[in-house]
Design an enzyme around this catalytic site. Structure first.
Site, mmCIF file in Angstrom:
data_model
loop_
_atom_site.group_PDB
_atom_site.id
_atom_site.type_symbol
_atom_site.label_atom_id
_atom_site.label_comp_id
_atom_site.label_asym_id
_atom_site.label_seq_id
_atom_site.Cartn_x
_atom_site.Cartn_y
_atom_site.Cartn_z
ATOM 1 N N LYS A 1 11.812 -12.124 6.451
ATOM 2 C CA LYS A 1 10.408 -12.320 6.119
ATOM 3 C C LYS A 1 10.170 -13.798 5.798
ATOM 4 C CE LYS A 1 6.879 -9.806 3.482
ATOM 5 N NZ LYS A 1 6.663 -8.759 2.466
ATOM 6 N N GLU B 1 3.398 7.333 -3.082
ATOM 7 C CA GLU B 1 2.456 7.608 -4.166
ATOM 8 C C GLU B 1 2.456 9.076 -4.588
ATOM 9 O OE1 GLU B 1 1.139 3.944 -1.990
ATOM 10 O OE2 GLU B 1 1.721 5.974 -1.377
ATOM 11 N N ARG C 1 -3.984 8.805 -1.423
ATOM 12 C CA ARG C 1 -2.880 9.514 -0.787
ATOM 13 C C ARG C 1 -2.284 10.566 -1.711
ATOM 14 N NH1 ARG C 1 0.802 5.210 2.257
ATOM 15 N NH2 ARG C 1 0.591 6.751 3.888
#
Length: 643
Positions: free
Chosen positions: A291, A376, A404
Site C-alpha cells: 500500500k 460489523e 449492515r
C-alpha cells in the site's frame, strides 16, 4: 513519436491509453514507464483534491495486468471497496481528476454513470464476491462464455459475507470466476484474524523474495523449482505449513489457488491471471502488494495516514491546512476517561480503530479493545455477548456501516435488552464520498428498534455528557451520533425544561418551536433569529436524547402553534416524523414541519452544497416557516369568521 496538437510535446504513455486495448500494444519497458507515470499522476492529482491515495498506489501494476488479460467491459471486473479503482479509471479513459469527489466531477468510487467498465458503486466492503458470483451465474444461464473478476483486499476477507460467497462460488466449478486477493496486510488498519496470520506468514518470512521468484518460475514453466523451493522453505520462521496454508484454505473449499505472486511485477501478475482464466472455474490469484507503493511518505508511514488524504503537500505528504479539533477527537478523549473510571467498559470496532478515535483507548487499555475486522454484524452480536457476561461494550463505527448490522441491533442487542453503546461517527451528510457513505439512514432505521435510546450531541460539552449517560444504561442499547469534521462553537442552553435544553427564546409570544437535532441546533438558532426579524416569536429546543421522543419535548410543543424540526438525517421517518406521531398519539393537535435529507441516494458533493441544495440553511427554513405561520393565521381567521 505521437504529439499533443496543442502543446506540441511528446505524449506520455498514460495519455496514449484511452481504453484497455491500448495496453495490449505496449511492451514490457513501456508498461514499466506507464506504471511510473500513473503513480506520479496520482500523487500530483490527489494532493490537490484529496482522495484515496495509498490503496491506488498499491494496485498500479495489478490493474494494468487485469486490463491486459481481461476484456473489460464484456468481461466484468468488480472492485471490492472501490477506493482502489482510480487506476482502473485512468486505464478506461477517465483522466480528468481535477474535480475528483467534487460536484460535477468524477466520483471517488466506481460509477455506472461514468463508464460501462464500472459495476458496483457502493463502497461497503466484502460484497464483490457475491456480485461476481451472481454475474457468473447469470452468464452461465444465458450461455455467455465470459470470465468475471473480483478484486478483493485481504481486509475484505475478514467480512462474513465474503465467506458466504466463497462457500457458494466453490459449487460453481464450471463457471469462470477469478478472485484476485490484493494482499497488502491492511484494510484501513492492519488486517486481523486467523486468515490474516496465514497470509502474513508469506510477507514476513526471511526468504520471501525467493518464494515469489519460485512462484513466478513455476507459473512460467521455466524449470524445476525444487532447490529454490527448498531454500525458501528452509528460511521460513514458522515452517512449511505457512506457505501452504493459504492454498489449503481455499482449495479446501474446492477453489483453485495460484500464487503468491508479486503484485508489482506486471509480467508475473499477467501470467498468473492468464493461467487462472484458462482454468474455466473458480480460481484465487494471491497477489502481494505494498500500500502506498512508490511514494516515500506513504511507504514510511506506520499509521496509514495516506489511505485517504485531504489536500496535501506532494513532496512531504503533510496537509496544506491543519484540521480543527473534531468530534472524533472529543470521543477519543472521553472514552479514555470513562475507561479509567470503569474497568467493565470495553471497545469494539470493525477495522477502523484509528478513524473512529479508539487508538488512544487501545494504547492505554490494549486488552479491552477488540478489532473484529470488516465484520460489523459479528461486532454487534459479540457485544451483546459481552454485555450478558457483565461488561459494557462501546461499539464505534461509521454511521453508514451500522446499516449492515441492523438485524443484530434489533434481535441480538435490543431484544435481549443488552447494555451496549453504539457510537456512530460520520453521521448525516458526509458528501464527498457519495451515496454509500452519507450517514443519513441511522435515525430512520433505529427508530423502529424497541427500547433503543439515541442521542445527538450539538457540541463538545453535550457529546461528553451524552457518552457518560449512555454507558450508564445497562438494560437497553444506547446510540450516539455525530458528524464528520471540526466541532462547532459551544452552544449553551439558556434554560432547561425537564430533559430538554432551551437554546433561545425570541419575541413576546412564542408561536414556533424550532427543534434542532444534534449539530443542526446551530441552524435552529439561526432560524429563530430570522423569524424574530419578521416579528414571529419562537423557542429553540434541543432534546439531546432524540429517541424515544420525551414527554418534556411534547409538553413544550403543546405550548406553540407550530413545531419545526431540523435534522441531518432522513426527513422521512426521522425525528420530525417521530415528534409528529407522538403528538398525534397523545391527542395534541400541533402541526409539525420536518426539514431534513430527502428520501433518495445522493450524488457526491460537499456538505455545504448539499445543505444548500436541500434548503437546510437557516434562511431557507425561516422563509418556509414564515410562510407556514402565515397560512396558520389565515386558517385561524377563517375558522373564527365561520364560527
Amino acid at each position: 513519436m505521437l504529439r499533443n496538437r496543442d502543446k506540441r510535446e511528446p505524449m506520455s504513455y498514460l495519455e496514449r491509453v484511452r481504453r484497455p486495448a491500448d495496453l495490449r500494444r505496449m511492451g514490457a519497458g513501456e508498461l514499466e514507464v506507464l506504471a511510473k507515470e500513473i503513480r506520479e499522476f496520482l500523487v500530483t492529482s490527489i494532493s490537490r483534491t484529496g482522495g484515496h491515495l495509498g490503496p491506488n498506489l498499491g494496485v498500479v501494476e495489478l490493474t494494468i495486468a487485469l486490463h491486459r488479460v481481461f476484456d473489460s467491459p464484456s468481461e466484468h471486473i468488480v472492485f471490492d471497496t472501490g477506493h482502489q479503482s482510480y487506476v482502473h479509471k485512468l486505464l478506461t479513459g477517465r483522466q480528468d481528476f481535477s474535480h475528483l469527489r467534487k460536484r460535477g466531477g468524477m466520483s471517488g468510487y466506481p460509477s455506472r454513470v461514468e463508464s460501462d467498465h464500472d459495476v458496483v458503486e457502493n463502497s461497503h466492503a466484502s460484497t464483490a464476491l457475491s456480485w461476481a458470483d451472481g454475474i457468473a451465474r447469470a452468464n452461465q444461464l444465458r450461455g455467455l462464455d465470459r470470465s468475471v473478476v473480483a478484486v478483493v483486499g485481504d481486509g475484505a476477507l475478514t467480512g462474513g459475507m465474503a465467506w458466504e460467497a466463497l462457500n457458494n462460488i466453490a459449487e460453481g466449478q464450471d463457471r469462470s470466476l477469478v478472485i484476485v486477493v490484493n494482499d497488502n496486510g491492511r484494510s484501513y488498519a492492519p488486517t486481523i484474524g486467523g486468515l490474516a496470520r496465514n497470509l502474513d506468514a508469506l510477507r514476513t518470512m526471511r526468504s520471501y523474495e525467493k518464494v515469489l521468484d519460485w512462484g513466478k518460475r513455476t507459473l512460467q514453466g521455466s524449470g524445476p523449482p525444487g532447490r529454490l523451493a527448498f531454500e525458501a522453505l528452509h528460511g521460513m520462521k514458522k515452517g512449511i505449513k505457512d506457505v501452504v496454508a493459504p492454498q489449503g484454505i481455499f482449495e479446501g473449499l474446492g477453489i483453485k489457488y495460484v500464487g503468491p505472486v508479486d503484485g508489482h511485477d506486471v509480467d508475473a501478475v499477467e501470467t498468473a491471471l492468464a493461467r487462472a482464466k484458462g482454468f474455466g472455474g473458480p480460481v484465487i490469484v494471491h497477489a502481494i502488494t505494498e500500500k502506498g507503493r512508490g511514494y516515500t511518505p506513504a511507504e514510511t508511514d506506520v499509521v496509514d495516514r495516506f489511505h485517504a488524504v485531504g489536500v496535501i503537500h506532494p513532496e512531504t505528504g503533510l496537509p496544506v491546512a491543519q484540521s480543527g479539533f473534531g468530534w472524533t477527537a472529543v470521543f477519543a478523549e472521553e472514552i479514555v476517561e470513562i475507561g479509567r473510571r470503569r474497568s467493565d467498559v470495553v471497545a469494539l470496532t470493525a477495522a477502523m480503530l484509528a478513524p473512529v478515535g479508539l487508538a488512544p483507548f487501545a494504547e492505554e487499555f490494549p486488552e479491552r479493545v477488540v478489532d473484529v475486522g470488516i465484520a460489523e454484524q459479528h461486532a454487534t452480536t459479540s457485544a451483546a455477548g459481552m454485555a450478558f457476561a457483565g461488561l459494557h461494550p462501546v461499539v464505534a463505527l461509521y454511521s453508514t456501516f451500522l446499516n449492515r448490522a441492523f438485524d443484530q441491533v434489533l434481535m441480538d442487542v435490543a431484544l435481549h435488552r443488552a447494555g451496549v453503546t453504539f457510537v456512530l461517527d460520520r453521521a448525516g451528510l458526509t458528501g464527498d464520498d457519495g451515496a454509500s457513505h452519507n450517514g443519513m439512514w441511522d435515525i430512520a432505521l433505529l427508530r423502529t428498534v424497541p427500547g433503543l435510546r439515541l442521542a445527538a450531541p450539538r457540541d463538545e460539552q453535550t457529546l461528553r455528557a451524552a457518552l457518560s449517560e449512555a454507558v450508564a444504561v445497562e438494560d437497553a442499547p444506547t446510540v450516539l451520533r455525530y458528524p464528520k469534521g471540526t466541532l462547532p462553537e459551544p452552544l449553551p442552553a439558556v434554560a432547561r425544561q425537564g430533559s430538554v435544553d432551551v437554546l433561545a427564546r425570541h419575541g413576546g409570544v412564542p408561536r414556533v418551536l424550532v427543534v434542532g437535532v444534534g449539530p443542526m441546533a446551530h441552524t435552529a438558532v439561526e432560524v429563530a433569529k430570522a423569524l424574530d426579524a419578521q416579528g414571529i416569536g419562537s423557542t429553540v429546543a434541543d432534546p439531546r436524547w432524540i429517541l424515544p421522543v420525551s414527554a418534556d419535548l411534547l409538553g413544550l410543543a403543546e405550548q406553540h402553534d407550530l413545531v419545526v424540526t431540523v435534522e441531518d438525517g432522513l426527513a422521512t421517518n426521522g425525528v420530525g416524523s417521530a415528534v409528529r406521531d407522538a403528538l398525534a398519539q397523545t391527542g395534541r393537535d400541533v402541526p409539525v414541519r420536518c426539514h431534513g435529507i430527502p428520501h433518495a441516494f445522493l450524488e457526491h458533493a460537499s456538505r455545504a452544497q448539499l445543505v444548500e441544495a436541500f434548503a437546510l440553511r437557516g434562511q431557507d427554513i425561516a422563509r418556509e416557516t414564515a410562510s407556514a405561520v402565515a397560512t396558520l393565521a389565515d386558517i385561524t381567521t377563517t375558522e373564527h369568521q365561520a364560527g
